[in-house]
Write a protein that holds these residues in place. Sequence first.
Motif, short mmCIF file in Angstrom:
data_model
loop_
_atom_site.label_atom_id
_atom_site.label_comp_id
_atom_site.label_asym_id
_atom_site.label_seq_id
_atom_site.Cartn_x
_atom_site.Cartn_y
_atom_site.Cartn_z
N GLU A 181 0.87 -1.21 -0.08
CA GLU A 181 -0.07 -0.01 0.14
C GLU A 181 0.90 1.32 0.12
OE1 GLU A 181 0.88 -1.16 4.04
OE2 GLU A 181 -0.13 -2.28 2.71
N GLY A 182 1.99 1.03 0.42
CA GLY A 182 2.88 2.44 0.61
C GLY A 182 3.39 2.63 -0.72
N PHE A 183 3.78 1.64 -1.77
CA PHE A 183 4.24 1.75 -3.00
C PHE A 183 3.01 2.78 -3.78
CE2 PHE A 183 7.21 -1.12 -1.48
CZ PHE A 183 8.26 -0.52 -2.02
N ALA A 184 1.66 2.18 -3.54
CA ALA A 184 0.64 2.68 -4.36
C ALA A 184 0.52 4.19 -4.06
CB ALA A 184 -0.40 1.89 -3.92
N LEU A 185 0.70 4.49 -2.65
CA LEU A 185 0.23 5.84 -2.25
C LEU A 185 1.53 6.77 -2.85
CD1 LEU A 185 -0.58 7.87 0.00
CD2 LEU A 185 1.15 7.18 1.39
N VAL A 186 2.69 6.17 -2.76
CA VAL A 186 3.75 6.70 -3.59
C VAL A 186 3.65 7.12 -5.00
CG1 VAL A 186 6.29 6.63 -4.23
CG2 VAL A 186 5.53 6.28 -1.67
N LEU A 187 3.12 6.19 -5.71
CA LEU A 187 2.78 6.10 -7.01
C LEU A 187 1.57 7.25 -7.31
CD1 LEU A 187 2.94 5.63 -10.19
CD2 LEU A 187 1.34 3.80 -9.71
N ALA A 188 0.64 7.50 -6.58
CA ALA A 188 -0.36 8.43 -6.85
C ALA A 188 0.13 9.58 -6.44
CB ALA A 188 -1.53 8.25 -5.81
N MET A 189 1.02 9.93 -5.47
CA MET A 189 1.60 11.11 -5.14
C MET A 189 2.52 11.52 -6.27
SD MET A 189 3.95 11.71 -1.68
CE MET A 189 2.66 11.39 -0.62
N ILE A 190 3.17 10.71 -6.88
CA ILE A 190 4.33 10.86 -8.01
C ILE A 190 3.47 11.38 -9.16
CG2 ILE A 190 5.96 9.84 -9.36
CD1 ILE A 190 7.09 8.53 -6.90
N GLU A 191 2.56 10.74 -9.36
CA GLU A 191 1.61 11.09 -10.64
C GLU A 191 1.16 12.37 -10.46
OE1 GLU A 191 0.07 6.53 -12.43
OE2 GLU A 191 -1.05 7.56 -10.86
N ARG A 192 0.49 12.75 -9.53
CA ARG A 192 -0.28 14.10 -9.50
C ARG A 192 0.95 15.35 -9.57
NH1 ARG A 192 -1.58 12.67 -4.21
NH2 ARG A 192 -0.17 13.66 -2.50
N THR A 193 2.29 14.75 -8.79
CA THR A 193 3.26 15.81 -8.98
C THR A 193 3.72 15.87 -10.23
OG1 THR A 193 3.71 15.41 -6.38
CG2 THR A 193 5.24 16.33 -7.70
N SER A 194 3.95 14.75 -10.92
CA SER A 194 4.44 14.93 -12.20
C SER A 194 3.73 15.48 -13.34
CB SER A 194 4.79 13.54 -12.87
OG SER A 194 5.78 12.74 -12.10
N ASP A 195 2.27 15.59 -13.14
CA ASP A 195 1.42 16.28 -13.88
C ASP A 195 1.52 17.53 -13.59
OD1 ASP A 195 0.13 13.87 -14.79
OD2 ASP A 195 -1.58 13.85 -13.31
N GLU A 196 1.77 17.99 -12.45
CA GLU A 196 1.92 19.48 -12.14
C GLU A 196 3.26 20.13 -12.85
OE1 GLU A 196 0.93 23.57 -10.81
OE2 GLU A 196 -0.41 21.88 -11.63
N LEU A 197 4.03 19.34 -12.34
CA LEU A 197 5.62 19.69 -13.12
C LEU A 197 5.59 19.92 -14.40
CD1 LEU A 197 8.83 20.17 -12.72
CD2 LEU A 197 8.86 17.68 -12.59
N VAL A 198 5.10 18.94 -15.22
CA VAL A 198 4.95 19.04 -16.74
C VAL A 198 4.03 20.15 -17.04
CG1 VAL A 198 3.99 17.75 -18.72
CG2 VAL A 198 5.44 16.35 -17.03
N ARG A 199 2.96 20.46 -16.50
CA ARG A 199 2.28 21.79 -16.80
C ARG A 199 3.01 22.96 -16.61
NH1 ARG A 199 -0.47 25.72 -14.80
NH2 ARG A 199 0.09 25.28 -12.62
#
Length: 162
Positions: free
Chosen positions: A136-154
């Motif tokens: 579950e910690g890996f899934a949490l990290v993935l979700a956090m990284i996905e939304r952060t990556s979306d904003e970074l790319v924006r």
Amino acid sequence: MTYRIAVVCLGNICRSPIAHVVLEDRLAAAGLDHRVEVVSSGTGDWHVGQPMDPRAAAVLRDAGYDPSRHRARTFDVDWYAENDLLLAMDHTNRADMLDLAPTVARQSQVHLFREFDPEASEDDDEVPDPWYGGDEGFALVLAMIERTSDELVRRLPDLITP
């Protein structure tokens, strides 16, 4: 001219490889992969040459990403000259990176990865290390990284110098 982003954690087998894979995916989807390159490393050298943690690879694979190309590397002083933006997963990684800065001016390249996370706050600005926990910690990290990556790319067009 290629803009280079480095994502850095402790061993380069969990958080930074997940961020590397996700950020490359988001850059390709945004049509920026020809202008921005992503690399990852760890501040420690225990895992050099190894693939990512099997749990990190599994969470990526389950979400439709390809984790197979990763091999762990170590952050060193040369990364300052080779990269434009250095993103640490936590404050300890950031401090280790700053200790290696060749000049005080180069320290401005180092930021926390979650500085780009729209859900981060002053007391919640690190990507937690899932290594000691369960899946579950890996899934949490993935979700956090996905939304952060979306904003970074924006926000990348404002960061990339012409």
